[in-house]
Design a protein around this motif. Structure first.
Motif, PDB file in Angstrom:
ATOM      1  N   LEU A 155       0.451   3.335   3.752  1.00  0.00           N
ATOM      2  CA  LEU A 155       1.098   2.047   4.021  1.00  0.00           C
ATOM      3  C   LEU A 155       0.666   0.962   3.041  1.00  0.00           C
ATOM      4  O   LEU A 155       1.324  -0.059   2.931  1.00  0.00           O
ATOM      5  CB  LEU A 155       0.791   1.586   5.457  1.00  0.00           C
ATOM      6  N   GLY A 156      -0.420   1.170   2.334  1.00  0.00           N
ATOM      7  CA  GLY A 156      -0.912   0.175   1.387  1.00  0.00           C
ATOM      8  C   GLY A 156      -1.914  -0.775   2.039  1.00  0.00           C
ATOM      9  O   GLY A 156      -2.247  -0.664   3.214  1.00  0.00           O
ATOM     10  N   ASN A 160      -0.033  -7.184   1.094  1.00  0.00           N
ATOM     11  CA  ASN A 160       1.042  -6.890   0.161  1.00  0.00           C
ATOM     12  C   ASN A 160       1.937  -5.757   0.666  1.00  0.00           C
ATOM     13  O   ASN A 160       2.475  -4.995  -0.104  1.00  0.00           O
ATOM     14  CB  ASN A 160       0.473  -6.543  -1.228  1.00  0.00           C
ATOM     15  N   ARG A 161       2.092  -5.660   1.975  1.00  0.00           N
ATOM     16  CA  ARG A 161       2.971  -4.643   2.546  1.00  0.00           C
ATOM     17  C   ARG A 161       4.009  -5.318   3.433  1.00  0.00           C
ATOM     18  O   ARG A 161       3.796  -6.416   3.943  1.00  0.00           O
ATOM     19  CB  ARG A 161       2.179  -3.575   3.303  1.00  0.00           C
ATOM     20  N   PRO A 162       5.132  -4.639   3.682  1.00  0.00           N
ATOM     21  CA  PRO A 162       6.192  -5.231   4.496  1.00  0.00           C
ATOM     22  C   PRO A 162       5.771  -5.351   5.969  1.00  0.00           C
ATOM     23  O   PRO A 162       4.824  -4.697   6.406  1.00  0.00           O
ATOM     24  CB  PRO A 162       7.364  -4.258   4.331  1.00  0.00           C
ATOM     25  N   PRO A 163       6.520  -6.155   6.749  1.00  0.00           N
ATOM     26  CA  PRO A 163       6.143  -6.369   8.149  1.00  0.00           C
ATOM     27  C   PRO A 163       6.125  -5.094   8.993  1.00  0.00           C
ATOM     28  O   PRO A 163       5.286  -4.950   9.874  1.00  0.00           O
ATOM     29  CB  PRO A 163       7.212  -7.340   8.674  1.00  0.00           C
TER      30      PRO A 163
END
Length: 197
Positions: A155-156, A160-163
């Motif tokens: 997921l990172g 800096n990752r999406p919701p």
């Protein structure tokens, strides 16, 4: 010669000098309509026993078969079996038998099986989430799909990752139950119109 269960004659009890075995055939023949199929099983069991005894006594299978071959009287007539007998002074002989059980169907047998306790298995959490039919990202009740990742590390990093990835990381779940539109957004495709729209 001493008779033990390891001699290949199975387990059972001595009653009046005769071996009363707990052979699978004695149970299986009661109800089976196709008892002829048990002949193969009987052959395999007898061959296995003879091979075990031959190996133990460092002899051949045919020699052991001739040595222990016997014919006994049963309610259904004479039957061939394998029998080991130990004569004892002042007592009845110790006898071990394998076979001699007729493979016949008994149509009058009554089955007295125990009623098994019901097994209650808890549903997996993912199944419960799927059956709810609610998108875990937008909350809409619709046809749902499952978005999953191989590892949470995929997921990172936070920030800096999406919701949707933040939601999966917060729940510590590799699977997210989402509606079709949200799943298309996650994969960067054009959203599919919902069934309710």
């Amino acid at each position: 010669m001493r008779l033990t269960p390891h001699d290949g004659f199975g387990r059972g009890t001595l009653e009046k000098g005769l071996y009363i075995g707990t052979s699978p055939a004695s149970y299986l023949t009661l109800l089976a309509g196709d008892v002829f199929r048990l002949a193969r099983l009987q052959w395999v069991m007898e061959t296995s026993m003879l091979m075990t005894l031959a190996n133990k006594h460092r002899s051949s299978v045919s020699t052991i078969a001739r040595k222990y071959a016997a014919t006994i009287e049963t309610p259904h007539g004479l039957r061939k079996c394998f029998e080991a007998r130990v004569e004892r002074t002042g007592r009845k002989p110790l006898v071990g038998r394998f076979g001699g059980i007729p493979l016949r169907q008994n149509k009058k047998t009554v089955v007295t099986d125990r009623q098994l306790a019901p097994v209650s298995t808890k549903r997996k959490e993912l199944v419960t989430r799927l059956l709810a039919g609610r998108c875990e990202f937008c909350g809409r009740i619709d046809e749902v799909e499952v978005h999953h990742v191989a590892k949470l590390a995929d997921l990172g990093r936070s920030g800096n990752r999406p919701p949707w990835a933040d939601l999966m990381a917060a729940r510590k779940r590799k699977a997210l139950v989402v509606c079709g539109s949200c799943h298309a957004d996650i994969h960067g495709r054009s959203p599919v119109p919902a069934l309710t729209e």
